[in-house]
Design an enzyme around this catalytic site. Structure first.
Site, mmCIF file in Angstrom:
data_model
loop_
_atom_site.group_PDB
_atom_site.id
_atom_site.type_symbol
_atom_site.label_atom_id
_atom_site.label_comp_id
_atom_site.label_asym_id
_atom_site.label_seq_id
_atom_site.Cartn_x
_atom_site.Cartn_y
_atom_site.Cartn_z
ATOM 1 N N ASP A 94 0.896 -1.138 -0.101
ATOM 2 C CA ASP A 94 -0.024 0.177 0.015
ATOM 3 C C ASP A 94 0.822 1.080 0.198
ATOM 4 O O ASP A 94 1.952 1.066 0.642
ATOM 5 C CB ASP A 94 -0.771 -0.057 1.267
ATOM 6 C CG ASP A 94 -1.698 1.214 1.657
ATOM 7 O OD1 ASP A 94 -2.261 1.778 0.588
ATOM 8 O OD2 ASP A 94 -1.508 1.871 2.460
ATOM 9 N N ASP B 70 -7.248 -1.570 3.702
ATOM 10 C CA ASP B 70 -6.393 -2.659 3.241
ATOM 11 C C ASP B 70 -6.513 -3.846 3.732
ATOM 12 O O ASP B 70 -5.971 -4.981 3.290
ATOM 13 C CB ASP B 70 -4.639 -2.356 3.610
ATOM 14 C CG ASP B 70 -4.338 -1.109 3.093
ATOM 15 O OD1 ASP B 70 -4.480 -0.827 1.730
ATOM 16 O OD2 ASP B 70 -3.613 -0.307 3.740
#
Length: 608
Positions: A299, A511
């Site tokens: 990420d 996430d």
């Protein structure tokens, strides 16, 4: 069960050697063998009926043969090591995760629905498409919809991962699970609670965790050839000696306790070693797999970057020199003006500007803040307006940019967040806001490739231009931008097909589905969300991405030692099988010799 078996063995030894009662000791051992051994045998048989032929088969045969041949002591020793190994393995492979509970606990529960001229407090499940809802500052947005009136600053970090709140006005879309930072507004519900964005994240995590296939035990890979070899040696021993006890002796010395003990012991030592470096590994499967990952997916915000706004560049507009009577302003003066006004704001960008100035600041007068848009106030005789392009245009008209339109377009192409500063009715400068990359990221990417990682990918909900800029700095070639949580999951699933096993490294609620979908999910736990940490298999307690290299090295060493222990155990067991096949080892003696092998395996595993 291991404790029960150990007590039975010790009690039998007391009666046999100290109280000189062989009959009592035999019945104690036999009872221990029956109570402890039959569940193991039945469990193994069930696995065989389901097509799982594991290393436990030899132990099952040894237990059943010991019962049939009334060799209670030898059988009880096998039960102890088998049940002890299984208990140790279950402890090492256990994964305790409450990510779904944490997600559901944070989900929007209530909504303010406008009914005629009153507001009613209702359960979010009662919201229907078309309902008019009121959202107050600090509220979780209950469902997906469109702003009907008003404007606000919306924190969508839990959905997109991006730290900067977004200004929303009439006609803009808003999503469930995001937070109204300031500014009340009315919205029309476009979706029900079950169809909204936050529920999609919950559903994605649920499906990802349910869809994860169990990892094959390392011991079972070696059992494919070791089990048939043991059966062959048992048959050969019987043909040589014509004694049934030879079969039991071979089975006892071949009981795959080294196979069963080697991996969980090494794994537990590896988990303990990782914990000492502020890395929490939730299970043996994660530690075993992370060292062999073929793809690492990062990420961007909070992982590759620090996840906080940062004043990257201070840009006085040099084109001002073309305007008669206007003097050029320096970078220091421009920053001081901006920080002086922003010191009275609580916005995250305001804090970044003040921190950048790091100097005593004058106090503005007539200060006003428009939530999510900008601030204005006086410093001395001059009036300053600071905020977005739209805010300055609304306050001062588009003429404030007329003298530098071309220069401004050049900076806008960079894909960064721009904060404009106007003196009276003229734009005099720009602050370029971005997210700062972690300094050790480029070297980490190179180290990962050296460790065998074939593909490194960065995923983000940020725009393409900004994402590409961060990726270039990090040395990452593959970038996927403008992604929602479900799109991140799709990328992970695609990589699982081409580059299994994969690791996903992230920090936010958005996430969590991707972390749960990857072979190994790794969460930045120091400043990340608790939900991402729960959904992950590995958590870094320190805010240091270099921990990824550390856990890969620990994993590789752990599995190397586990395999080494297995091979040592197999080698020694095979040597004893050859001796036992000629009738030279009694079953009871064979069980004790097997214990010696187990000790050797344990000592080797402790080297992790």
């Amino acid at each position: 069960m291991p404790l029960f078996t150990l007590v039975g063995l010790i009690l039998g030894l007391v009666f046999h050697f100290f109280l000189k009662s062989g009959v009592v000791s035999h019945w104690i051992w036999f009872t221990t063998l029956i109570i402890g051994g039959l569940p193991i045998a039945f469990q193994t048989l069930r696995g065989m009926l389901k097509g799982r032929f594991a290393s436990d088969i030899v132990a099952m045969l040894a237990i059943l043969t010991a019962i049939i041949m009334n060799e209670a002591f030898a059988g009880a020793v096998v039960v102890l090591m088998q049940s002890g190994g299984e208990a140790l393995e279950k402890y090492g492979l256990r994964r305790a995760s409450s990510s779904l509970e944490a997600l559901l606990a944070r989900a929007p529960r209530f909504a303010f629905r406008k009914h005629q001229d009153t507001l009613e407090w209702i359960d979010v499940k009662e919201v229907k498409v078309g309902d008019t809802l009121m959202v107050r500052p600090g509220d979780l947005i209950p469902v997906d919809g469109i702003i009907m009136s008003g404007e606000a600053e919306i924190d969508e970090s839990m959905l997109t991962g991006e730290p900067l709140a977004r200004s929303k006005q009439t006609g803009d879309s808003v999503f469930s699970g995001s937070i109204d930072v300031n500014g009340a507004f009315e919205m029309r519900a476009n979706k029900t609670s079950a169809e909204s964005q936050y529920q999609k994240i919950v559903d994605l995590v649920t499906k990802a965790q349910e869809g994860k296939a169990p990892i094959e035990r390392l011991a079972d890979r070696y059992a494919i050839f070791f089990t048939p070899l043991t059966l062959l040696m048992s048959l050969l021993g019987f043909l040589i000696t014509q004694e049934p006890t030879t079969i039991l002796a071979v089975l006892v010395v071949a009981t795959p306790c080294p196979l069963i003990l080697a991996t969980p012991l090494a794994i537990l030592c590896g988990i303990n070693r990782a914990a000492k470096t502020s890395i929490i590994v939730k299970g043996g499967a994660a530690l075993e797999q992370v060292g062999s990952i073929k793809a690492a997916v990062f990420d961007k915000t909070g992982t590759i970057t620090f996840g906080t706004p940062f004043v990257e560049e201070i840009i006085p507009l040099t084109c001002l020199s073309q305007i008669p009577g206007v003097t050029h302003i320096s970078q220091e003066e421009l920053l001081t003006v901006a920080a002086a006004l922003e010191q009275l704001s609580v916005h995250s960008i305001a804090k970044a500007v003040v921190e950048k100035a790091n100097t005593p600041l004058p106090i503005p007068t007539n200060f006003m803040e428009t939530p999510g848009s900008g601030v204005e106030g006086n410093l001395g005789s001059k009036h300053y307006t600071i905020g977005s392009h739209a805010f300055l245009t609304k306050k001062l008209t588009a003429n404030c940019f007329k003298h530098c339109e071309q220069a401004i377009k050049t900076y806008e192409k960079r894909g960064k967040l721009l904060i404009f500063i106007a003196e009276n009715e003229l734009c005099i400068g720009i602050l370029l806001i971005s997210d700062q990359i972690r300094p050790n990221v480029p070297s980490l990417i190179q180290d990962l490739k050296a460790l065998g990682v074939q593909e490194v990918v960065m995923l983000t909900g940020d725009n393409t231009q900004n994402a590409a800029s961060i990726a270039r700095q990090a040395g990452i070639e593959t970038v996927k931008a403008d992604l929602l949580p479900e799109q991140k999951v799709e990328v992970i699933r695609s990589l699982e097909i081409t580059h299994h096993p994969t690791a996903m490294i992230g920090d936010g609620i958005n996430d969590a589905p991707a972390l749960a979908s990857a072979t190994v999910g790794v969460a930045m736990g120091a400043h990340g969300s608790a939900i991402s940490a729960e959904a992950a298999d590995i958590v870094f307690l320190a805010d240091d991405l270099a921990k990824l290299k550390e856990i890969l090295l620990i994993s590789k060493r752990t599995i190397h030692i586990a395999k080494e222990s297995i091979l040592i155990g197999i080698g020694l067991s095979f040597a004893l099988m050859c001796i036992a096949a000629f009738g030279l080892i009694e079953p009871a003696i064979g069980a004790l010799l097997q214990e010696v092998i187990d000790v050797a395996v344990i000592l080797n595993a402790l080297r992790v």
